[in-house]
Design an enzyme around this catalytic site. Structure first.
Site, PDB file in Angstrom:
ATOM      1  N   GLY A   1       0.857  -1.172   0.000  1.00  0.00           N
ATOM      2  CA  GLY A   1       0.000   0.000   0.000  1.00  0.00           C
ATOM      3  C   GLY A   1       0.894   1.223   0.000  1.00  0.00           C
TER       4      GLY A   1
ATOM      5  N   GLN B   1       3.112   9.934   1.333  1.00  0.00           N
ATOM      6  CA  GLN B   1       4.411   9.302   1.602  1.00  0.00           C
ATOM      7  C   GLN B   1       5.474   9.666   0.571  1.00  0.00           C
ATOM      8  OE1 GLN B   1       2.455   5.257   2.293  1.00  0.00           O
ATOM      9  NE2 GLN B   1       4.273   5.138   3.592  1.00  0.00           N
TER      10      GLN B   1
ATOM     11  N   CYS C   1       5.517   0.110   7.945  1.00  0.00           N
ATOM     12  CA  CYS C   1       5.218   1.242   7.070  1.00  0.00           C
ATOM     13  C   CYS C   1       6.496   1.625   6.329  1.00  0.00           C
ATOM     14  CB  CYS C   1       4.720   2.415   7.913  1.00  0.00           C
ATOM     15  SG  CYS C   1       4.324   3.883   6.963  1.00  0.00           S
ATOM     16  N   LEU C   2       6.382   1.879   5.037  1.00  0.00           N
ATOM     17  CA  LEU C   2       7.555   2.274   4.257  1.00  0.00           C
ATOM     18  C   LEU C   2       8.159   3.579   4.787  1.00  0.00           C
ATOM     19  CD1 LEU C   2       6.289   1.502   0.632  1.00  0.00           C
ATOM     20  CD2 LEU C   2       7.871   0.131   2.001  1.00  0.00           C
TER      21      LEU C   2
ATOM     22  N   HIS D   1      -4.893   1.849   7.429  1.00  0.00           N
ATOM     23  CA  HIS D   1      -3.533   2.400   7.543  1.00  0.00           C
ATOM     24  C   HIS D   1      -3.313   3.508   6.496  1.00  0.00           C
ATOM     25  CE1 HIS D   1       0.975   1.695   8.163  1.00  0.00           C
ATOM     26  NE2 HIS D   1       0.936   2.445   7.074  1.00  0.00           N
ATOM     27  N   GLU D   2      -3.722   3.230   5.251  1.00  0.00           N
ATOM     28  CA  GLU D   2      -3.486   4.224   4.183  1.00  0.00           C
ATOM     29  C   GLU D   2      -4.362   5.458   4.362  1.00  0.00           C
ATOM     30  OE1 GLU D   2      -0.891   3.872   2.599  1.00  0.00           O
ATOM     31  OE2 GLU D   2      -0.642   1.727   2.928  1.00  0.00           O
TER      32      GLU D   2
ATOM     33  N   HIS E   1      -2.886   7.794   6.683  1.00  0.00           N
ATOM     34  CA  HIS E   1      -1.834   8.641   6.094  1.00  0.00           C
ATOM     35  C   HIS E   1      -2.423   9.926   5.505  1.00  0.00           C
ATOM     36  CE1 HIS E   1       1.974   6.522   6.337  1.00  0.00           C
ATOM     37  NE2 HIS E   1       1.488   5.405   5.821  1.00  0.00           N
TER      38      HIS E   1
HETATM   39 NI    NI Z   1       2.344   3.468   5.906  1.00  0.00          NI
END
Ligand code: NI
Length: 173
Positions: free
Chosen positions: A46, A51, A98-99, A140-141, A144
């Site tokens: 995702g 991000q 998370c990236l 989660h997304e 963000h």
């Molecule tokens: Ni994330």
């Protein structure tokens, strides 16, 4: 398509409310292509536009159906995603990475299922009930897009680990 730099925790842009998208434009289409490429190269399941420091409400979710086969699940691209209904008290606890928080994972409580609505990449209204890890990834997304990171939702500060301390592959979103 360009692989873009994923910004990491400490960068204040991750903490901002992203702007709504009025309608898909060629610019948004290019951003989506860059995000897909970036997500694949980074090995995420995702990615939110925030991000890569594009502060618009746009997310990708691509949870593989078979964990051994990246890309085996459906790719969702959603503009202006929002949660319109949740499972309420029916919650699940699971590990997230998370990236934008490289090298760490933590345990987070999420609704077991949610109804998400928004626009697809053509600007058509889109709505879906999702559950399981897919529901976790969407929550989660969408966080963000509102400047929220999973570390804000840890079930306890000590349920947070360096990735190598946990056995098994974690899915990064
Ligand atoms: Ni994330």
């Amino acid at each position: 398509m360009t692989v873009r730099e994923v910004i990491t925790v400490g960068d204040e842009r991750l903490r901002e409310q992203a702007r709504s998208i009025e309608k898909p434009t060629p610019e948004i289409a290019r951003l989506i292509e860059d995000m897909i490429e970036t997500m694949h190269v980074e090995g995420g399941v995702g990615l939110a536009a925030s991000q890569i420091a594009e502060l618009v409400r746009l997310i990708l979710v691509a949870v593989p159906e078979d964990e051994e086969l990246p890309g085996s699940g459906e790719l969702y691209v959603v503009l202006n995603p929002e949660i319109t209904k949740t499972s309420g008290d029916e919650i699940t606890v699971g590990v997230e990475g998370c990236l934008s928080i490289p090298g760490y994972v933590g345990e987070v409580e999420r609704h077991a299922w949610v109804v998400v609505q928004g626009l697809d990449r053509r600007g058509k209204r889109w709505r879906k009930k999702v559950q399981g890890f897919l529901a976790r990834a969407f929550q989660h997304e969408i966080d963000h897009t509102n400047g929220i990171l999973y570390i804000d939702r840890l079930i306890s500060p000590d349920r947070f680990w360096k990735e190598e301390e946990l056995e098994g592959e974690e899915l990064l979103v």
